[in-house]
Design a protein around this motif. Structure first.
Motif, PDB file in Angstrom:
ATOM      1  N   HIS A   1      31.611  -3.724  -8.643  1.00  0.00           N
ATOM      2  CA  HIS A   1      31.970  -4.917  -7.877  1.00  0.00           C
ATOM      3  C   HIS A   1      32.952  -5.801  -8.650  1.00  0.00           C
ATOM      4  O   HIS A   1      33.914  -6.330  -8.070  1.00  0.00           O
ATOM      5  CB  HIS A   1      30.724  -5.726  -7.530  1.00  0.00           C
ATOM      6  CG  HIS A   1      29.847  -5.094  -6.509  1.00  0.00           C
ATOM      7  ND1 HIS A   1      30.303  -4.715  -5.263  1.00  0.00           N
ATOM      8  CD2 HIS A   1      28.515  -4.779  -6.533  1.00  0.00           C
ATOM      9  CE1 HIS A   1      29.304  -4.196  -4.564  1.00  0.00           C
ATOM     10  NE2 HIS A   1      28.226  -4.220  -5.306  1.00  0.00           N
TER      11      HIS A   1
ATOM     12  N   ILE B   1      36.689  -6.949  -7.387  1.00  0.00           N
ATOM     13  CA  ILE B   1      37.052  -8.361  -7.243  1.00  0.00           C
ATOM     14  C   ILE B   1      38.275  -8.711  -8.077  1.00  0.00           C
ATOM     15  O   ILE B   1      39.194  -9.391  -7.612  1.00  0.00           O
ATOM     16  CB  ILE B   1      35.851  -9.251  -7.615  1.00  0.00           C
ATOM     17  CG1 ILE B   1      34.732  -9.096  -6.570  1.00  0.00           C
ATOM     18  CG2 ILE B   1      36.276 -10.717  -7.721  1.00  0.00           C
ATOM     19  CD1 ILE B   1      33.436  -9.774  -6.948  1.00  0.00           C
TER      20      ILE B   1
ATOM     21  N   GLN C   1      38.352 -12.323  -1.410  1.00  0.00           N
ATOM     22  CA  GLN C   1      37.088 -12.254  -2.129  1.00  0.00           C
ATOM     23  C   GLN C   1      35.915 -12.663  -1.231  1.00  0.00           C
ATOM     24  O   GLN C   1      34.874 -11.997  -1.216  1.00  0.00           O
ATOM     25  CB  GLN C   1      37.141 -13.156  -3.356  1.00  0.00           C
ATOM     26  CG  GLN C   1      35.866 -13.173  -4.177  1.00  0.00           C
ATOM     27  CD  GLN C   1      35.973 -14.080  -5.382  1.00  0.00           C
ATOM     28  OE1 GLN C   1      35.447 -13.780  -6.436  1.00  0.00           O
ATOM     29  NE2 GLN C   1      36.669 -15.203  -5.251  1.00  0.00           N
TER      30      GLN C   1
ATOM     31  N   LEU D   1      32.708 -10.261  -0.289  1.00  0.00           N
ATOM     32  CA  LEU D   1      31.316 -10.634  -0.525  1.00  0.00           C
ATOM     33  C   LEU D   1      30.505 -10.557   0.771  1.00  0.00           C
ATOM     34  O   LEU D   1      29.381 -10.027   0.786  1.00  0.00           O
ATOM     35  CB  LEU D   1      31.240 -12.042  -1.112  1.00  0.00           C
ATOM     36  CG  LEU D   1      31.829 -12.237  -2.514  1.00  0.00           C
ATOM     37  CD1 LEU D   1      31.842 -13.710  -2.883  1.00  0.00           C
ATOM     38  CD2 LEU D   1      31.053 -11.430  -3.545  1.00  0.00           C
TER      39      LEU D   1
ATOM     40  N   THR E   1      22.935 -18.654  -7.978  1.00  0.00           N
ATOM     41  CA  THR E   1      24.289 -19.140  -7.734  1.00  0.00           C
ATOM     42  C   THR E   1      25.281 -18.666  -8.794  1.00  0.00           C
ATOM     43  O   THR E   1      24.908 -18.226  -9.883  1.00  0.00           O
ATOM     44  CB  THR E   1      24.307 -20.682  -7.693  1.00  0.00           C
ATOM     45  OG1 THR E   1      24.104 -21.193  -9.020  1.00  0.00           O
ATOM     46  CG2 THR E   1      23.221 -21.219  -6.775  1.00  0.00           C
ATOM     47  N   CYS E   2      26.555 -18.792  -8.447  1.00  0.00           N
ATOM     48  CA  CYS E   2      27.651 -18.567  -9.390  1.00  0.00           C
ATOM     49  C   CYS E   2      28.887 -19.249  -8.817  1.00  0.00           C
ATOM     50  O   CYS E   2      28.853 -19.741  -7.694  1.00  0.00           O
ATOM     51  CB  CYS E   2      27.912 -17.073  -9.594  1.00  0.00           C
ATOM     52  SG  CYS E   2      28.651 -16.255  -8.157  1.00  0.00           S
ATOM     53  N   HIS E   3      29.970 -19.273  -9.577  1.00  0.00           N
ATOM     54  CA  HIS E   3      31.232 -19.757  -9.001  1.00  0.00           C
ATOM     55  C   HIS E   3      32.178 -18.572  -8.901  1.00  0.00           C
ATOM     56  O   HIS E   3      32.113 -17.629  -9.693  1.00  0.00           O
ATOM     57  CB  HIS E   3      31.834 -20.889  -9.837  1.00  0.00           C
ATOM     58  CG  HIS E   3      32.634 -20.436 -11.029  1.00  0.00           C
ATOM     59  ND1 HIS E   3      33.997 -20.235 -10.977  1.00  0.00           N
ATOM     60  CD2 HIS E   3      32.263 -20.149 -12.302  1.00  0.00           C
ATOM     61  CE1 HIS E   3      34.432 -19.858 -12.163  1.00  0.00           C
ATOM     62  NE2 HIS E   3      33.406 -19.790 -12.988  1.00  0.00           N
ATOM     63  N   ILE E   4      33.081 -18.617  -7.916  1.00  0.00           N
ATOM     64  CA  ILE E   4      33.939 -17.463  -7.676  1.00  0.00           C
ATOM     65  C   ILE E   4      35.429 -17.824  -7.666  1.00  0.00           C
ATOM     66  O   ILE E   4      36.264 -16.961  -7.373  1.00  0.00           O
ATOM     67  CB  ILE E   4      33.567 -16.754  -6.352  1.00  0.00           C
ATOM     68  CG1 ILE E   4      33.572 -17.731  -5.180  1.00  0.00           C
ATOM     69  CG2 ILE E   4      32.216 -16.070  -6.487  1.00  0.00           C
ATOM     70  CD1 ILE E   4      33.340 -17.069  -3.823  1.00  0.00           C
TER      71      ILE E   4
ATOM     72  N   ALA F   1      29.461 -13.049  -9.677  1.00  0.00           N
ATOM     73  CA  ALA F   1      29.420 -12.572  -8.297  1.00  0.00           C
ATOM     74  C   ALA F   1      28.934 -11.130  -8.234  1.00  0.00           C
ATOM     75  O   ALA F   1      28.140 -10.761  -7.361  1.00  0.00           O
ATOM     76  CB  ALA F   1      30.805 -12.695  -7.672  1.00  0.00           C
TER      77      ALA F   1
ATOM     78  N   PHE G   1      27.699 -18.934  -3.563  1.00  0.00           N
ATOM     79  CA  PHE G   1      28.906 -18.659  -4.326  1.00  0.00           C
ATOM     80  C   PHE G   1      29.796 -19.899  -4.212  1.00  0.00           C
ATOM     81  O   PHE G   1      30.357 -20.183  -3.151  1.00  0.00           O
ATOM     82  CB  PHE G   1      29.622 -17.425  -3.764  1.00  0.00           C
ATOM     83  CG  PHE G   1      28.764 -16.181  -3.744  1.00  0.00           C
ATOM     84  CD1 PHE G   1      28.832 -15.252  -4.773  1.00  0.00           C
ATOM     85  CD2 PHE G   1      27.883 -15.945  -2.685  1.00  0.00           C
ATOM     86  CE1 PHE G   1      28.043 -14.105  -4.754  1.00  0.00           C
ATOM     87  CE2 PHE G   1      27.096 -14.802  -2.655  1.00  0.00           C
ATOM     88  CZ  PHE G   1      27.171 -13.879  -3.692  1.00  0.00           C
TER      89      PHE G   1
END
Length: 224
Positions: free
Chosen positions: A49, A53, A69, A73, A122-125, A144, A168
């Motif tokens: 993945h 990305i 992106q 997802l 959670t995460c940031h993308i 991600a 995200f």
């Protein structure tokens, strides 16, 4: 579920069912050609993945790469029974107004996004602007990718998956060179401002978790 128990469970999920994966020797790892359907968290799947990305290039907020992106997802999460909802909003930045999009996901075909959940993963993308050749393999894509693989595993445990929301975040990077109180964390701030009672019991945020040999430990300040 307390924050400590939640983190222990997630850390365990990052390990093989029977034995932890040994840290490989330095060197390039082979990116799998396809996803493997295993019963445990598979690092190769996460690497797959992350590679897909990063191939999208620049994924700064509002760019075509960021949109690709988001679509990727949503497509991958749908394969394992997760329903996505985009949380769009506009904020003023040092570069003018920007349209941001957080992505939320819950398990099931028709989840009610107003229903409370016990935990957030959670995460940031978004990727940082203004850095030539930067594709955020570790800073963005790794979090991600780990969540996508975790979502695959959790699809086999509907009760647990149903108590979780995946988020995200967009706009976590600053638009100026350095982050300050007014520039950065746009997505998580907007998400937090829109949260309703009762709040989740715990939250785990993944950031820069793709480094080879990375160890995840329970912070000493975590409540018992």
């Amino acid at each position: 579920m307390t924050p400590r128990i939640g983190l222990i469970l997630f850390t365990a999920l990052l390990m093989q069912c029977e034995n932890p994966v040994k840290t490989p020797l330095p060197g390039a790892e082979t990116i799998p050609a396809q996803i493997r359907q295993t019963d445990c968290f598979n690092g190769g799947n996460a690497l797959f993945h992350a590679a897909r990305i990063t191939e999208m290039g620049n994924r700064a907020s509002g760019t075509p790469g960021y949109r690709r992106q988001i679509d990727y997802l949503k497509e991958e999460l749908a394969k394992y029974g997760w329903t996505c909802r985009e949380q769009g909003f506009e904020k003023e930045t040092p570069q003018g107004p920007v349209r941001f999009v957080n992505l939320r996901a819950r398990f099931g075909k028709t989840p009610n996004f107003l229903d409370p959940v016990r935990g957030l993963l959670t995460c940031h993308i978004d990727t940082k602007q203004g850095i030539d050749g930067f594709t955020g393999a570790n800073d963005g894509a790794s979090g991600a990718a780990a969540i996508l693989e975790t979502a695959r595993i959790l699809s086999g445990e509907p009760a647990r998956a149903g108590n979780l929301e995946l988020v995200f975040f967009d706009g976590e990077e600053s638009f100026a060179e350095h982050m300050d109180s007014d520039d950065g964390l746009y997505g998580s701030r907007h998400y937090a401002s829109a949260m309703q009672q009762p709040l989740p019991k715990w939250m785990i945020n993944l950031d820069m978790v793709g480094r080879q040999g990375k160890k995840i430990r329970i912070p000493s300040m975590t409540p018992q």
